[in-house]
Scaffold this active site. Structure first.
Site, mmCIF file in Angstrom:
data_model
loop_
_atom_site.group_PDB
_atom_site.id
_atom_site.type_symbol
_atom_site.label_atom_id
_atom_site.label_comp_id
_atom_site.label_asym_id
_atom_site.label_seq_id
_atom_site.Cartn_x
_atom_site.Cartn_y
_atom_site.Cartn_z
ATOM 1 C CB CYS A 1 -4.336 8.743 0.510
ATOM 2 S SG CYS A 1 -6.006 8.303 0.960
ATOM 3 C CE LYS B 1 -3.197 2.865 0.080
ATOM 4 N NZ LYS B 1 -4.548 3.055 0.447
ATOM 5 C CE LYS C 1 -10.532 12.104 -6.133
ATOM 6 N NZ LYS C 1 -10.079 10.756 -6.478
#
Ligand code: UGA
Length: 483
Positions: free
Chosen positions: A273, A215, A334
């Site tokens: 993130c 990840k 975004k």
């Protein structure tokens, strides 16, 4: 399978909804009563106030009280349990490390309940949200401490992008599972039965530590790639007027080894993130005495990218922001989300306020409500009181001296006509997302255009040229926004 999902935010709620679509009995648990109440109502607007994902509310109302249950108390559902997915947020601490306090609280609560189970059936505890390498092992130790019997730990990172959580969960590109025993893998295979042996979906079984590392590698590699386009492609195009970003993208990414995703320049990548994960990975490697030069450079390039256009406006367009009014289009990190975490707009506003702007006229189709809670200080509102929120782009642009486009919302594409009919040159358009394909017409009328990944096009200069020798703005800059 009987499953508990702990934490019902951006990761947990879509995951719980899609697990219930598979026909599992899913108990979605959260300590936040208001959230649970909203989800239980099944009402779209109330659900979307917390997590705004296409298809999510429909998936919830389809399965609620049949396969999907919401609760703030899981003490009565631990018997007969097969798996628990931990989907807690792990925000960054000041030093970059992950704040595991929510995670640890949940883990201790769970351990306490599982230790009191009557049936002692095998249960697997699965880390779904991004947690530092070694967290599955930490969870194992907590379970041991409480004397929980017949329990396994696993890592199953999620790779979903916001705005695509439901579709991405239904059709993921891969399922990565890290566990220690065949018994635990067997349980997880039943949870994800439709993906085992799937022809297109990669199903990988590995160790918990490898899954955790996958990840971090994936997210930091994506950010590295974006930063390469911003930090190299963008810088080249900003240095030499005749470099066309779109052609650069086609030429470079025609090599099948090089990805088209991430190959457009922007005013920096935000979201909950990328920034958090790269800082956490830097911290983890530093703790192990390892070099982190590359990661550190990527992090710095991305942060610099978020506000450097304000500096370019000052140095290249000779624009003095002091006492000026600036229209800011886009607050979310975004398009198609109301999430402002680590959004470039945060840095842009900070930078504009520091340069003494008189006011900022902001518009975002979804994020304005959240912005008002972030940019608000009841004790000292002399800074944030300068920001006003508007119903649409035109209204935000009215009466401004300059425009900054910060988010790639579709409705900002080709906004030139709105600019022309609302404000007169001299006027500076700063385009952080390359949203104006017809910028040459704007420049021809005397507007200044400063795009990310392109040179400044100065409207006044253009107008001074005799008609037959006017350079085409297209030739100097680029032909299309690259998205
Ligand atoms: C990201 C990853 O893409 C997911 O794979 C990952 O699972 C997720 O983080 C996570 O760890 O949970 P997300 O934060 O939703 O997903 O957003 P992205 O769509 O990747 O966009 C991140 C930022 O990069 C946005 O600000 C976006 O506008 C920007 N971006 C994206 C660029 O600046 N250039 C690009 O070419 C692409």
């Amino acid at each position: 399978m009987k499953i508990i999902v702990v934490g019902t935010g951006f990761v947990g709620l879509p995951h719980a909804a899609v697990l219930s679509e598979y026909g599992h009995e899913v108990h979605a648990y959260d300590i936040d009563e208001a959230r649970i109440k909203a989800y239980k109502s099944g009402e779209r607007t109330r659900i979307e106030r917390y997590v705004n994902e296409p298809g999510l509310a429909a998936a919830i109302s389809e399965n609620i009280n049949r396969y999907l249950f919401f609760t703030t108390d899981i003490s009565n559902v631990v018997e007969g349990l097969d798996a628990v997915f931990l989907c807690l947020n792990t925000p960054p601490n000041r030093d970059g490390s992950s704040d595991l306090s929510y995670y640890l609280n949940a883990a201790h609560h769970l351990a306490d309940l599982l230790a009191k189970r009557q049936d002692k059936k095998r249960v697997v505890l699965v880390n779904k949200s991004t947690v530092p390498v070694g967290t599955a092992r930490l969870l194992e130790n907590i379970m041991r401490e409480y004397g929980v019997e017949n329990v396994g730990v696993a890592a199953n990172p999620e790779f979903l992008a916001q705005g695509n959580a439901i579709e991405g969960s239904r059709r993921p590109d891969r399922i990565v599972l890290g566990a220690d025993t065949e018994e635990d893998f067997q349980i997880l295979r039943r949870v994800y039965s439709q993906f085992v042996n799937h022809v297109r979906i990669r199903y990988l079984e590995t160790t918990p530590e490898t899954a955790e590392a996958i990840k971090y590698m994936a997210n930091t590699l994506l950010l590295t790639y974006i930063s390469f386009w911003n930090g190299v492609g963008g810088r080249l195009a900003e240095s030499y007027g005749n470099i066309r970003m779109e052609d650069l993208k086609i030429g470079v990414t025609s090599d099948s080894r090089i990805s088209t995703w991430g190959s457009y320049v922007s005013n920096g990548a935000g979201g909950s993130c990328f920034g958090k994960d790269i800082q956490s990975l830097i911290y983890q490697l530093n703790q192990n005495g390892r070099s982190t030069d590359l990661l550190q450079a990527v992090y710095n390039i991305n942060e610099y990218q978020k506000s450097y256009l304000v500096d370019r406006a000052i140095h290249e367009a000779d624009f003095n922001f002091n006492q000026k009014t600036v229209a800011l289009l886009g607050l979310a990190f975004k398009k198609r989300t109301n999430d402002m975490r680590d959004s470039a707009a945060l840095k842009v506003v900070e930078s504009l306020l520091a340069r003494g702007v008189h006011s900022i006229r902001a518009y975002d189709p979804l994020a304005a409500e959240d912005a008002q809670t972030i940019w608000f200080n009841p004790e000292d509102n002399h800074l944030f009181g300068r920001i006003s929120y508007h119903a649409n782009a035109k209204e935000a642009i009215q009466g401004s001296d300059a425009l900054f486009i910060s988010t790639d919302w579709e409705e900002f594409r080709g906004l030139s006509r709105t600019i022309e009919t609302t404000v007169q040159p001299p006027y500076l358009v700063i385009d952080g997302r390359r949203m104006l394909p017809d910028f040459d017409a704007l420049v021809a009328q005397g507007y200044d255009y400063l795009p990310v990944g392109g040179v400044l096009l100065c409207g006044a200069q253009y107008q001074k040229q005799p008609a037959n020798s006017q350079p085409s703005a297209k030739v100097v800059g680029e032909t299309k926004p690259i998205a």
